[in-house]
Design an enzyme around this catalytic site. Structure first.
Site, short mmCIF file in Angstrom:
data_model
loop_
_atom_site.label_atom_id
_atom_site.label_comp_id
_atom_site.label_asym_id
_atom_site.label_seq_id
_atom_site.Cartn_x
_atom_site.Cartn_y
_atom_site.Cartn_z
CB CYS A 1 0.16 4.13 -4.84
SG CYS A 1 -0.66 2.89 -4.26
CG ASN A 2 -5.19 7.22 -3.32
OD1 ASN A 2 -5.33 8.34 -2.85
ND2 ASN A 2 -4.87 7.08 -4.47
CE1 TYR B 1 2.31 -2.62 -4.76
CE2 TYR B 1 1.55 -0.32 -4.59
CZ TYR B 1 3.31 -1.09 -4.54
OH TYR B 1 4.53 -0.63 -5.31
N GLY B 2 -3.80 -3.11 -2.74
CA GLY B 2 -4.78 -2.91 -1.22
C GLY B 2 -5.05 -4.09 -0.49
CB CYS C 1 -8.70 3.67 -5.59
SG CYS C 1 -7.45 2.13 -6.70
CB THR C 2 -4.02 6.18 -9.07
OG1 THR C 2 -3.62 4.77 -8.60
CG2 THR C 2 -3.20 7.23 -7.80
CG HIS C 3 -5.76 0.87 -10.43
ND1 HIS C 3 -4.24 1.17 -9.45
CD2 HIS C 3 -5.64 0.13 -11.46
CE1 HIS C 3 -3.90 0.15 -9.71
NE2 HIS C 3 -3.91 -0.67 -10.41
CG ASP D 1 -0.66 2.29 -9.35
OD1 ASP D 1 -0.62 2.32 -8.19
OD2 ASP D 1 -1.18 1.91 -9.91
CB SER D 2 -0.04 -1.70 -7.01
OG SER D 2 -0.71 -1.01 -7.78
#
Ligand code: DGL
Length: 279
Positions: free
Chosen positions: A74-75, A42-43, A187-189, A10-11
């Site tokens: 990560c989407n 990344y967004g 969003c995984t966050h 992921d980021s």
């Protein structure tokens, strides 16, 4: 049997709950969690730019860690780059993460669903395609929440419950105003705020995430390819044998900040430097 690690990426810290869910149910597997802080966030990136950055990153990660599966938790990265990663590294099975629109569509009575994600995920035609495929009769609206990504990555560890509540409430208000009964965490966050979202959304809005689905997909690949790690040898000393290695690696050359040290400890991961980052 295959004792090579599974690589999670992921980021930043967003994919950690995915990683933990997986190893909670698959305790023999070794894993490397890569937090790509070098490219965070990344967004705001363009699709092609992010895909290029991820290909370059995997060119370093694959020879270094020799994973048997890569899980892009990560989407944004999945939507922007998974197809390209699969093409480019055709020998490595990839698992992606996309917003859990399908279960939300199956259960929504009001047929109004909100998806919360990064700007890239919300704007990308892929998200609209998922909605059209699974819920053509649903009104699906996307809300981009880049400030929530930054909050989770850099401030969550020191935030108060009140602050976390204040971060999620405006989104729930918007969903109610728009008549939604489902919220998809795209969003995984945002998994780090699952309790706050669920509490603020009750009783009329249900919250959906993809944690379970991603784990199941990795497990299916392990089974299909006969790739599961061998269990530690039995016998009286079994409980003393060291478990599989589980590491957290930060991209770039920066020193891990205190929060990252704590997150690694909290998730039971050994924080290791990315040896050979510059090579
Ligand atoms: N965690 C990521 C996702 O699921 C993206 C966060 C970011 O770097 O912008 O989309």
């Amino acid at each position: 049997m295959d004792n090579k690690p599974i690589l999670f990426l992921d980021s930043g810290i967003g994919g950690l709950p995915y990683c933990r869910h997986f190893y909670g149910q698959n305790s023999a597997e070794a894993l490397i969690y890569v937090a790509d802080r070098e490219n965070f966030p990344y967004g705001p990136r363009e699709r092609g730019e992010l895909a290029g950055a991820l290909i370059r990153l995997f060119e370093k990660l694959i020879p270094r860690f020799n994973p048997k599966i890569a899980a892009v938790v990560c989407n944004t990265a999945t939507i922007s780059a998974l197809a390209k990663l699969r093409d480019h590294f055709s020998g490595l099975p990839f698992v992606g993460t996309v917003p859990a629109i399908k279960p939300a569509v199956l259960e929504s009575r009001k047929r109004h669903i909100g998806v919360l994600g990064t700007g890239r995920t919300i704007e990308d035609p892929y998200t609209a395609e998922l909605a059209a495929r699974y819920g053509p009769d649903c009104t699906l609206f996307g809300l981009a929440a880049p400030e929530l990504v930054e909050f989770v990555e850099y401030r969550l560890g020191r935030s108060s419950p009140e602050e976390r509540r204040r971060m999620v409430e405006p989104y729930i208000r918007t969903l109610r105003d728009r008549g939604a009964d489902a919220l998809v965490l795209g969003c995984t966050h945002f998994l780090f705020l699952l309790a706050e979202f669920t509490q603020a959304a009750a009783p009329d809005i249900r919250v959906y995430d993809s944690v379970e689905g991603v784990s199941r997909r990795i497990e299916a690949l392990l089974d299909r390819g006969n790739l599961r790690a061998a269990l530690p040898k039995g016998g009286s000393g079994a409980s003393l044998s060291p478990g599989p290695e589980r590491c957290l690696i930060l991209t770039g050359n920066r020193e891990p900040d205190e929060d990252m040290v704590r997150w690694a400890a909290f998730y039971g991961l050994i924080l290791r430097p990315f040896a050979g980052w510059d090579e």
